[in-house]
Design a protein around this motif. Structure first.
Motif, PDB file in Angstrom:
ATOM      1  N   ILE A   1       0.858  -1.183   0.000  1.00  0.00           N
ATOM      2  CA  ILE A   1       0.000   0.000   0.000  1.00  0.00           C
ATOM      3  C   ILE A   1       0.897   1.237   0.000  1.00  0.00           C
ATOM      4  N   LEU A   2       0.754   2.063  -1.014  1.00  0.00           N
ATOM      5  CA  LEU A   2       1.555   3.280  -1.134  1.00  0.00           C
ATOM      6  C   LEU A   2       0.898   4.393  -0.322  1.00  0.00           C
ATOM      7  N   VAL A   3       1.644   4.942   0.627  1.00  0.00           N
ATOM      8  CA  VAL A   3       1.160   6.010   1.495  1.00  0.00           C
ATOM      9  C   VAL A   3       1.420   7.360   0.821  1.00  0.00           C
ATOM     10  N   ASN A   4       0.545   8.327   1.051  1.00  0.00           N
ATOM     11  CA  ASN A   4       0.765   9.660   0.501  1.00  0.00           C
ATOM     12  C   ASN A   4       2.129  10.203   0.939  1.00  0.00           C
ATOM     13  N   PRO A   5       2.873  10.827   0.045  1.00  0.00           N
ATOM     14  CA  PRO A   5       4.216  11.308   0.385  1.00  0.00           C
ATOM     15  C   PRO A   5       4.174  12.545   1.266  1.00  0.00           C
ATOM     16  N   GLU A   6       5.271  12.780   1.955  1.00  0.00           N
ATOM     17  CA  GLU A   6       5.444  13.994   2.740  1.00  0.00           C
ATOM     18  C   GLU A   6       6.548  14.830   2.109  1.00  0.00           C
ATOM     19  N   ILE A   7       6.354  16.151   2.083  1.00  0.00           N
ATOM     20  CA  ILE A   7       7.337  17.045   1.465  1.00  0.00           C
ATOM     21  C   ILE A   7       7.690  18.173   2.421  1.00  0.00           C
ATOM     22  N   THR A   8       8.983  18.423   2.543  1.00  0.00           N
ATOM     23  CA  THR A   8       9.469  19.659   3.147  1.00  0.00           C
ATOM     24  C   THR A   8      10.454  20.260   2.152  1.00  0.00           C
ATOM     25  N   PHE A   9      10.797  21.526   2.348  1.00  0.00           N
ATOM     26  CA  PHE A   9      11.755  22.120   1.424  1.00  0.00           C
ATOM     27  C   PHE A   9      12.489  23.263   2.101  1.00  0.00           C
ATOM     28  N   GLN A  10      13.641  23.589   1.538  1.00  0.00           N
ATOM     29  CA  GLN A  10      14.413  24.750   1.941  1.00  0.00           C
ATOM     30  C   GLN A  10      14.554  25.680   0.747  1.00  0.00           C
ATOM     31  N   LYS A  11      14.534  26.961   1.010  1.00  0.00           N
ATOM     32  CA  LYS A  11      14.784  27.910  -0.067  1.00  0.00           C
ATOM     33  C   LYS A  11      16.208  27.729  -0.579  1.00  0.00           C
ATOM     34  N   ALA A  12      16.387  27.948  -1.859  1.00  0.00           N
ATOM     35  CA  ALA A  12      17.710  27.780  -2.449  1.00  0.00           C
ATOM     36  C   ALA A  12      17.878  28.748  -3.609  1.00  0.00           C
ATOM     37  N   ILE A  13      19.097  29.126  -3.836  1.00  0.00           N
ATOM     38  CA  ILE A  13      19.415  29.938  -5.014  1.00  0.00           C
ATOM     39  C   ILE A  13      19.698  28.984  -6.156  1.00  0.00           C
TER      40      ILE A  13
END
Length: 423
Positions: free
Chosen positions: A119-131
């Motif tokens: 069973i594929l679970v919904n993904p989680e996303i975080t991010f950092q700002k980048a140039i």
């Protein structure tokens, strides 16, 4: 072989004009408004472009497409989880930098799964700002962009910038008639593409879904992407990376910690490449490579950051156990944040042995590799680069280790931000 030329008119029309007619062709405005999305609102994975399937080797594979709708670049971190019977297996993808209003696909495999109904679970996303700086590579939407009856595609890319791009890669989303099937990449190893140069590329979907391929979309050029692996070595963790058109798993060292074994698969009917990157232990390692105990021709080199590279060709539709021997015992020492060659350049510059522009090439490298960063930086021609002579004082302190790498980076970032150093 019969083939089908892609309609360059359809492929080149902005997606907002197609939303009402072909809602999943590119997936920008329509997806944002009407399709559930997993996000920090502005960095997300459309659910219709996130799926799992068993590949031609029986390995459960998860693919998706990350979209950034911000007006700034980001580095996304994606957590992909799969429930295997009652056990949840999670993997983290530290993705490549993603420019504003851009998208980049990803793919990850789960060879450790035991059940046939994960069973594929919904993904989680975080991010950092980048140039990020836009990679000046364009897909040529002309008569050379062709999809064949066996599901693969050929086309051409062009470097539209004024600098050489090393190790470019092209990703794309593979669609069936009504749904996404796979994420694929160019099968050929491209060492570099010069300004104005045009090169051919080809892409193959996994053999398990070739008969269902309808079209390709979301072509995304990147200048670097690698897969991280950790293997136990001499009572510790040895972290390394690889870049390849093939796939590798189950890495382990022998008891001495001098030979690495890893399982490799190339499902495609063309030869491709593999490029492994290892942190040095002594810096004097001399490697050898075998596949199923047969010698493999390879190239060993060291990059600007001081990491070893072992590169070789991978045969079509091949698989087996790859062994790389020649590692020193023990674990790598902590790598310096700033490559040694930049520190050497700094010493030469302080002592007037190289020019300002040669010193600034190293400083520019720090920003290109995101070792250093500032909120905004105008990229200008080398002929306009400028550095005040008094900067040599802090540079000399750094070379003599009177200040740390982090302190030197803070000084450089501050001077670039205030435009006292111009690069």
């Amino acid at each position: 072989m019969k083939n089908q030329q892609l309609d360059s008119k359809i492929l080149s029309i902005p997606s907002r004009n197609l939303a009402s007619k072909i809602p999943i062709l590119f997936g920008f405005l329509f997806v944002m408004l009407f399709v559930p999305q997993l996000a920090f609102a502005d960095v997300y994975i459309p659910l219709h472009e996130y799926l799992g399937y068993f590949d031609s080797n029986g390995i459960y594979t998860v693919v998706g497409n990350v979209k950034n709708t911000n007006n700034f670049g980001v580095v996304p971190t994606i957590t992909v989880s799969v429930i295997d019977d009652s056990k949840t297996i999670s993997k983290i993808i530290n993705h490549v930098p993603l420019g504003p209003e851009k998208e980049i696909p990803f793919k990850i495999k789960f060879p450790e799964l035991l059940s046939n109904t994960p069973i594929l679970v919904n993904p989680e996303i975080t991010f950092q700002k980048a140039i990020t700086h836009e990679i000046p590579i364009q897909i040529l939407y002309d008569k050379t962009l062709i999809k064949y009856n066996d599901g693969h595609i050929t086309g051409r890319i062009q470097n539209t910038g004024d600098q050489t791009i090393f190790y470019p890669k092209i990703y794309a989303v593979v669609h069936g008639y009504e749904n996404v099937l796979d994420i694929t990449q160019n099968i050929e190893f491209i060492e570099k593409i010069e300004p104005g140069e045009i090169l051919d590329f080809s892409m193959y979907p996994d053999p398990a879904i070739t008969q269902d391929v309808f079209y390709y979309s979301c072509f995304a050029p990147v200048d670097t992407t690698v897969i991280p692996i950790t293997a136990k070595k001499n009572d510790g963790n040895f972290d390394f990376r690889y870049d390849s058109g093939a796939w590798y798993s189950a890495a382990k060292f022998d008891e001495s910690g001098t030979t690495l074994s890893i399982r490799g698969y190339n499902s495609y009917p063309l030869e491709t490449y593999a490029n492994f990157e290892f942190p040095p232990i002594s810096g004097n390692e001399k490697f050898s490579v075998t596949l199923n105990d047969e010698p493999v021709d390879f190239i060993q080199s060291i990059d600007e950051m001081g990491f070893w590279h072992v590169a070789f060709t991978v045969g079509p539709t091949s698989q087996g156990t790859l062994k790389i021997s020649g590692f020193d015992k023990g674990l790598p020492p902590e790598m310096p944040k700033i490559p040694q060659w930049i520190k050497t350049n700094a010493d030469w510059w302080v002592n007037n042995q190289i020019s300002d522009s040669e010193f600034l090439e190293g400083i520019d490298f720090l920003f290109e590799k995101q070792i250093a960063s500032v909120p905004e930086r105008d990229v200008i021609a080398e002929s306009q680069w400028d550095v005040p002579s008094w900067v040599k004082i802090s540079t000399e302190w750094w070379h003599e280790e009177k200040i740390s790498d982090d302190e030197f980076l803070n000084i450089i970032e501050n001077l670039v931000k205030r435009k006292i150093i111009v690069i």
